[in-house]
Design a protein around this motif. Structure first.
Motif, PDB file in Angstrom:
ATOM      1  N   ASN A  82       0.820  -1.362   0.070  1.00 30.22           N
ATOM      2  CA  ASN A  82      -0.038   0.076  -0.033  1.00 30.22           C
ATOM      3  C   ASN A  82       0.860   1.225  -0.031  1.00 30.22           C
ATOM      4  N   LEU A  83       1.857   1.180   0.687  1.00 32.08           N
ATOM      5  CA  LEU A  83       2.820   2.158   0.762  1.00 32.08           C
ATOM      6  C   LEU A  83       3.271   2.658  -0.746  1.00 32.08           C
ATOM      7  N   LEU A  84       3.839   1.671  -1.445  1.00 37.99           N
ATOM      8  CA  LEU A  84       4.472   1.713  -2.544  1.00 37.99           C
ATOM      9  C   LEU A  84       3.393   2.133  -3.608  1.00 37.99           C
ATOM     10  N   ALA A  85       2.409   1.678  -3.576  1.00 36.74           N
ATOM     11  CA  ALA A  85       1.201   2.147  -4.418  1.00 36.74           C
ATOM     12  C   ALA A  85       1.095   3.891  -4.218  1.00 36.74           C
ATOM     13  N   TYR A  86       1.029   3.960  -3.075  1.00 35.21           N
ATOM     14  CA  TYR A  86       0.602   5.516  -2.693  1.00 35.21           C
ATOM     15  C   TYR A  86       1.634   6.345  -3.087  1.00 35.21           C
ATOM     16  N   THR A  87       2.817   6.012  -3.050  1.00 34.55           N
ATOM     17  CA  THR A  87       4.139   6.534  -3.464  1.00 34.55           C
ATOM     18  C   THR A  87       3.855   6.706  -4.912  1.00 34.55           C
ATOM     19  N   ALA A  88       3.521   5.642  -5.786  1.00 34.30           N
ATOM     20  CA  ALA A  88       3.382   5.574  -7.267  1.00 34.30           C
ATOM     21  C   ALA A  88       2.264   6.683  -7.552  1.00 34.30           C
ATOM     22  N   ASP A 105      11.539  -9.205  -1.438  1.00 36.45           N
ATOM     23  CA  ASP A 105      11.154 -10.357  -1.862  1.00 36.45           C
ATOM     24  C   ASP A 105       9.748 -10.494  -1.372  1.00 36.45           C
ATOM     25  N   HIS A 106       8.972 -11.360  -1.916  1.00 35.45           N
ATOM     26  CA  HIS A 106       7.623 -11.596  -1.579  1.00 35.45           C
ATOM     27  C   HIS A 106       7.434 -12.587  -0.706  1.00 35.45           C
ATOM     28  N   SER A 107       7.645 -12.320   0.599  1.00 30.64           N
ATOM     29  CA  SER A 107       7.697 -13.145   1.737  1.00 30.64           C
ATOM     30  C   SER A 107       6.769 -12.623   2.869  1.00 30.64           C
ATOM     31  N   SER A 108       6.970 -13.078   4.029  1.00 26.79           N
ATOM     32  CA  SER A 108       6.079 -12.536   5.056  1.00 26.79           C
ATOM     33  C   SER A 108       6.396 -11.269   5.598  1.00 26.79           C
ATOM     34  N   THR A 109       7.642 -10.797   5.555  1.00 25.59           N
ATOM     35  CA  THR A 109       8.375  -9.561   6.064  1.00 25.59           C
ATOM     36  C   THR A 109       9.028  -9.176   5.033  1.00 25.59           C
ATOM     37  N   LEU A 132       7.645   0.559  -8.612  1.00 22.43           N
ATOM     38  CA  LEU A 132       6.714   0.830  -7.347  1.00 22.43           C
ATOM     39  C   LEU A 132       5.466  -0.335  -7.800  1.00 22.43           C
ATOM     40  N   ILE A 133       4.831  -0.236  -8.990  1.00 27.77           N
ATOM     41  CA  ILE A 133       3.467  -0.736  -9.396  1.00 27.77           C
ATOM     42  C   ILE A 133       3.910  -2.298  -9.238  1.00 27.77           C
ATOM     43  N   PRO A 134       4.747  -2.833 -10.072  1.00 28.82           N
ATOM     44  CA  PRO A 134       5.072  -4.215 -10.029  1.00 28.82           C
ATOM     45  C   PRO A 134       5.275  -4.748  -8.625  1.00 28.82           C
ATOM     46  N   GLU A 135       6.000  -4.125  -7.854  1.00 25.13           N
ATOM     47  CA  GLU A 135       6.254  -4.626  -6.268  1.00 25.13           C
ATOM     48  C   GLU A 135       4.954  -4.601  -5.510  1.00 25.13           C
ATOM     49  N   SER A 136       4.080  -3.614  -5.612  1.00 23.61           N
ATOM     50  CA  SER A 136       3.063  -3.367  -4.887  1.00 23.61           C
ATOM     51  C   SER A 136       1.775  -4.523  -5.357  1.00 23.61           C
ATOM     52  N   HIS A 137       2.136  -5.297  -6.498  1.00 20.61           N
ATOM     53  CA  HIS A 137       1.305  -6.272  -6.882  1.00 20.61           C
ATOM     54  C   HIS A 137       1.744  -7.635  -7.050  1.00 20.61           C
ATOM     55  N   GLY A 138       2.718  -7.806  -5.885  1.00 24.09           N
ATOM     56  CA  GLY A 138       3.101  -9.259  -6.236  1.00 24.09           C
ATOM     57  C   GLY A 138       2.714 -10.180  -4.912  1.00 24.09           C
ATOM     58  N   ASP A 139       1.914  -9.636  -3.907  1.00 22.43           N
ATOM     59  CA  ASP A 139       1.512 -10.446  -2.740  1.00 22.43           C
ATOM     60  C   ASP A 139       0.056 -10.493  -2.541  1.00 22.43           C
ATOM     61  N   GLY A 140      -0.504 -10.529  -3.779  1.00 19.16           N
ATOM     62  CA  GLY A 140      -1.901 -10.723  -3.582  1.00 19.16           C
ATOM     63  C   GLY A 140      -2.884  -9.494  -3.125  1.00 19.16           C
ATOM     64  N   GLU A 160      -3.573  -6.460  -4.575  1.00 20.28           N
ATOM     65  CA  GLU A 160      -3.784  -5.928  -5.810  1.00 20.28           C
ATOM     66  C   GLU A 160      -4.810  -4.674  -5.543  1.00 20.28           C
ATOM     67  N   THR A 161      -6.065  -5.083  -4.808  1.00 18.05           N
ATOM     68  CA  THR A 161      -7.046  -4.251  -4.620  1.00 18.05           C
ATOM     69  C   THR A 161      -6.815  -2.865  -3.919  1.00 18.05           C
ATOM     70  N   THR A 162      -6.337  -3.371  -2.749  1.00 14.67           N
ATOM     71  CA  THR A 162      -5.799  -2.197  -1.700  1.00 14.67           C
ATOM     72  C   THR A 162      -4.949  -1.287  -2.262  1.00 14.67           C
ATOM     73  N   ALA A 163      -3.731  -1.929  -3.145  1.00 11.06           N
ATOM     74  CA  ALA A 163      -2.780  -1.181  -3.659  1.00 11.06           C
ATOM     75  C   ALA A 163      -3.206  -0.198  -4.624  1.00 11.06           C
ATOM     76  N   THR A 164      -4.363  -0.713  -5.602  1.00 14.22           N
ATOM     77  CA  THR A 164      -5.092   0.256  -6.556  1.00 14.22           C
ATOM     78  C   THR A 164      -5.690   1.224  -5.926  1.00 14.22           C
ATOM     79  N   PHE A 165      -6.350   0.975  -4.792  1.00 17.58           N
ATOM     80  CA  PHE A 165      -6.963   2.246  -4.185  1.00 17.58           C
ATOM     81  C   PHE A 165      -5.859   3.234  -3.685  1.00 17.58           C
TER      82      PHE A 165
END
Length: 242
Positions: free
Chosen positions: A35-41, A89-93, A210-218, A220-225
């Motif tokens: 969400n932070l990356l998408a907001y920055t984008a 990395d697309h992991s828990s942290t 920013l956009i690719p990284e914000s869509h890598g962990d499922g 996408e919807t909250t990142a878009t908003f």
């Protein structure tokens, strides 16, 4: 003159302000990161398309705009190829894998044309140009500073060093702004190119990172908003301060 220096300093210091919350964060989940990356984008897209690009066209033409954007894209492409960049990395942290000194060099180089654009914009004959450019770059410097500091901390740098290194990148932009302002005769011709260059660099970072990284962990919807909210936030703030 005092307003000019305030605008230049505020634009540069926003990088440092962005680093402050990163220093106090212990862990950040991928949902919050996305969400932070998408907001920055969203902020960066609005800064480029609503601030820098119209300002370029106001004082030059479409050819200059195209050249500047392409140059900004090419330079960031070369930096991305030859210098490491943030790799989330697309992991828990959130973890970052690259060389801290080389990323620092990349950010420092990126801040030089931004600083020159701010300084020369204030010194130009276009009265409203300086505040618009300074404000656009200042707002995108906040999340940029946050990400730099978070990256350094995640690479096992101390929180003090992470804050210090981030502050140095802001200082580099400040020095570049002062050089651009006081030696405007030598740099005046590059103002529209510098504005378009910064826009191209921002758009490259948004689409490539920013956009690719914000869509890598499922998320996408909250990142878009978050992207839309970032876009609207920048447009709203720009209208308020014009």
């Amino acid at each position: 003159m005092e307003d000019v220096y305030i605008g230049i300093i505020v634009s540069s210091i926003c990088t440092i302000l962005g680093a402050v919350p990163a220093v106090f964060l212990q862990n950040i989940s991928h949902r919050h990161k996305d969400n932070l990356l998408a907001y920055t984008a969203g902020i960066m897209v609005a800064a480029a398309t609503y601030g820098l690009i119209p300002s370029t066209l106001k004082i030059s033409n479409l050819l200059v705009l195209s050249i500047g954007i392409i140059l900004g894209t090419l330079v960031l492409t070369l930096l991305d190829y030859y210098l490491p960049h943030i790799d989330l990395d697309h992991s828990s942290t959130v973890s970052f894998q690259t060389s801290a000194p080389l990323l620092f060099i990349a950010i420092a180089l990126h801040n030089v044309p931004e600083g020159l654009s701010v300084g020369v914009s204030y010194a130009s004959d276009y009265q409203d140009l300086g505040p618009v450019v300074s404000f656009a770059i200042a707002l995108q410097n906040i999340p940029e500073g946050f990400l730099i500091a978070l990256f350094l901390i995640s690479n096992y740098e101390s929180r003090f060093k992470a804050f210090l290194y981030t502050a140095i990148t802001g200082l580099i932009e400040l020095i570049s702004s002062m050089i651009g302002f006081h030696f405007t005769g030598a740099f005046l011709f590059i103002v529209p190119y510098g504005l378009a260059f910064a826009a191209g660099a921002m758009l490259f970072i948004v689409y490539k990172e920013l956009i690719p990284e914000s869509h890598g962990d499922g998320n996408e919807t909250t990142a878009t908003f978050s992207f839309i909210f970032g876009l609207l936030s920048m447009i709203t703030l720009t209208n308020w301060f014009r």
